[in-house]
Enzyme design. Structure first.
Site, PDB file in Angstrom:
ATOM      1  N   GLY A 123       0.810  -1.215   0.000  1.00 20.73           N
ATOM      2  CA  GLY A 123       0.000   0.000   0.000  1.00 20.73           C
ATOM      3  C   GLY A 123       0.843   1.263   0.000  1.00 20.73           C
ATOM      4  CB  ILE A 124       4.351   1.927  -1.045  1.00 20.24           C
ATOM      5  CG1 ILE A 124       5.400   2.986  -0.661  1.00 20.24           C
ATOM      6  CG2 ILE A 124       4.347   1.670  -2.549  1.00 20.24           C
ATOM      7  CD1 ILE A 124       6.831   2.555  -0.912  1.00 20.24           C
ATOM      8  CB  THR A 125       0.618   3.956  -4.483  1.00 21.50           C
ATOM      9  OG1 THR A 125      -0.395   2.947  -4.361  1.00 21.50           O
ATOM     10  CG2 THR A 125       1.810   3.408  -5.240  1.00 21.50           C
ATOM     11  CG  ASP A 144      -3.018  -8.434  -6.562  1.00 25.83           C
ATOM     12  OD1 ASP A 144      -3.716  -8.987  -5.687  1.00 25.83           O
ATOM     13  OD2 ASP A 144      -3.449  -7.538  -7.305  1.00 25.83           O
ATOM     14  CG  LEU A 159       0.875   0.512   5.514  1.00 22.37           C
ATOM     15  CD1 LEU A 159       1.339   1.940   5.242  1.00 22.37           C
ATOM     16  CD2 LEU A 159       0.532   0.323   6.976  1.00 22.37           C
ATOM     17  CB  SER A 174      -9.441  -0.419  10.680  1.00 22.89           C
ATOM     18  OG  SER A 174     -10.481   0.529  10.604  1.00 22.89           O
ATOM     19  CD  GLU A 190     -15.305   2.030  10.155  1.00 23.81           C
ATOM     20  OE1 GLU A 190     -16.319   1.299  10.273  1.00 23.81           O
ATOM     21  OE2 GLU A 190     -15.366   3.263  10.114  1.00 23.81           O
ATOM     22  CE1 TYR A 215     -10.525  -1.742   5.462  1.00 24.72           C
ATOM     23  CE2 TYR A 215     -11.706  -0.709   7.282  1.00 24.72           C
ATOM     24  CZ  TYR A 215     -10.526  -0.917   6.578  1.00 24.72           C
ATOM     25  OH  TYR A 215      -9.358  -0.319   7.002  1.00 24.72           O
TER      26      TYR A 215
END
Length: 357
Positions: free
Chosen positions: A8-10, A63, A85, A130, A132, A153
């Site tokens: 999730g670096i982007t 992926d 992440l 999270s 959540e 999620y």
């Protein structure tokens, strides 16, 4: 030189974390998904061609659904630290893509943990959990609060949380959970409510948008400033023993309050511009999230500096600048007050001062 691998670096957090790690002297590796369009805008300013001498940021295609490639990547990179992440992180969208969300968020975490175990690499593992996950649990929520997830999620994140705990307790892995409450910034995705609001304000001021359509305005969240939260991630993996930590400000505000703060700051009346659209309501709502982060304060020495009002003003200022408008400037003043504090902790890469915030 330590090596870190970031999934999730982007994304918002991944880009700030990459800056932090580079500023601390790490060699940073990031996993990105192959796409027909570039998705690296948040890290373009720190990217250096890998052929250049001294390059310390390297991107790899991969992926979270491809376990074999994850094993090969981890074995070949041999990172000291892994920050997981990557996710399908939009809560409302998870109701529409429940199976995919479970595959990426829940099983994706399992695949990485198993890749670490199979590769034999002694990497410290950070799981991005999270708030959540707490869902309908009564506030304030701490590490001891039972989970009561209210979305696909959140359910997937609970699964991932317990997998990290199981690999820690079953295999002796250094696997830690950071249970982060909402954290925002000018790099927040444009479909998330905070950025949707601040971006809409600039479009309204520029005459490009008439109204803003939102869902539930009464949901309350504990909102912090993202660059401070990636420091917490790093601190979690610097401890002698792996553990789980809640991070948040301890304050809660409704979406309605965010609207009021942001629109008033920009000189607008949100009541004239905001409309309700049923499509943005969730089938199950999470009404109130507020963090009890006393453990992180005591054991990590972590405590956020940027509070709600300053966060809103920072985001409005930045979006107005991006639109070519002149912002009120109070957000930048708030950042200036913590500039020295940021420098001491290398929260912003010195080469990108001003961009990193």
């Amino acid at each position: 030189m330590k090596k870190a691998l970031v999934t999730g670096i982007t994304g918002q957090d991944g880009s700030y974390l990459a800056e932090l790690l580079l500023a601390k002297g790490y060699e940073v590796h990031g996993i990105i998904r192959r796409s027909s369009t570039f998705s690296t805008a948040r890290i373009d300013h720190i990217y250096v061609d890998p052929h250049e001498p001294g390059a310390r940021l390297f991107l790899h295609y991969g992926d979270l659904t491809d376990s074999t490639h994850l094993v090969n990547l981890i074995y070949s990179i041999r990172p000291d630290e892994i920050y997981h992440l990557g996710a399908q992180s939009h809560v409302r969208v998870s109701f529409d893509t429940a199976e995919y969300t479970g595959d990426v968020v829940a099983l994706g975490t399992t695949r990485i943990l198993e890749a670490v175990r199979q590769s034999g690499v002694k990497a410290r593992f950070y799981q991005a959990s999270s708030s959540e996950m707490f869902g309908a649990a009564p506030p304030p929520q701490s590490e001891g609060t039972p989970f009561a997830p209210r979305s696909p999620y959140a359910v997937a994140k609970v699964y991932a949380y317990w997998m990290a705990r199981n690999y820690r307790e079953g295999y002796g892995m250094f696997a830690a959970n950071g249970i982060l409450f909402n954290h925002e910034s000018p790099r927040r995705g444009e479909t998330f409510v905070t950025r949707k609001i601040t971006r809409a304000i600039t479009h309204i001021l520029a005459g490009k948008q008439e109204h803003l359509y939102l869902g539930n305005l009464d949901s309350s969240r504990d909102w912090g400033y993202a660059p401070e939260y990636v420091e917490a991630m790093w601190l979690v993996l610097q401890q002698d023993q792996p553990d789980d930590y809640v991070m948040g400000t301890g304050e809660t505000h409704t979406v309605r309050e965010f609207l009021e703060e942001a629109f008033t700051y920009a000189g607008l009346d949100w009541r004239e511009r905001v409309r309700t659209d049923p499509r943005y309501f969730r089938p199950l709502e999470v009404d109130l999230l507020v963090a009890d982060a006393s453990k992180a304060k005591q054991q990590l020495g972590w405590q956020p500096k940027i509070r709600f009002g300053d966060l809103v003003r920072i985001m409005v200022d930045m979006d107005m600048e991006a639109m070519g408008l002149t912002p009120p400037g109070e957000g930048k003043k708030a950042l200036a007050t913590i500039a020295v504090w940021c420098d001491e902790r290398a929260l912003i890469d010195p080469r990108t001062k001003g961009v990193g915030i």
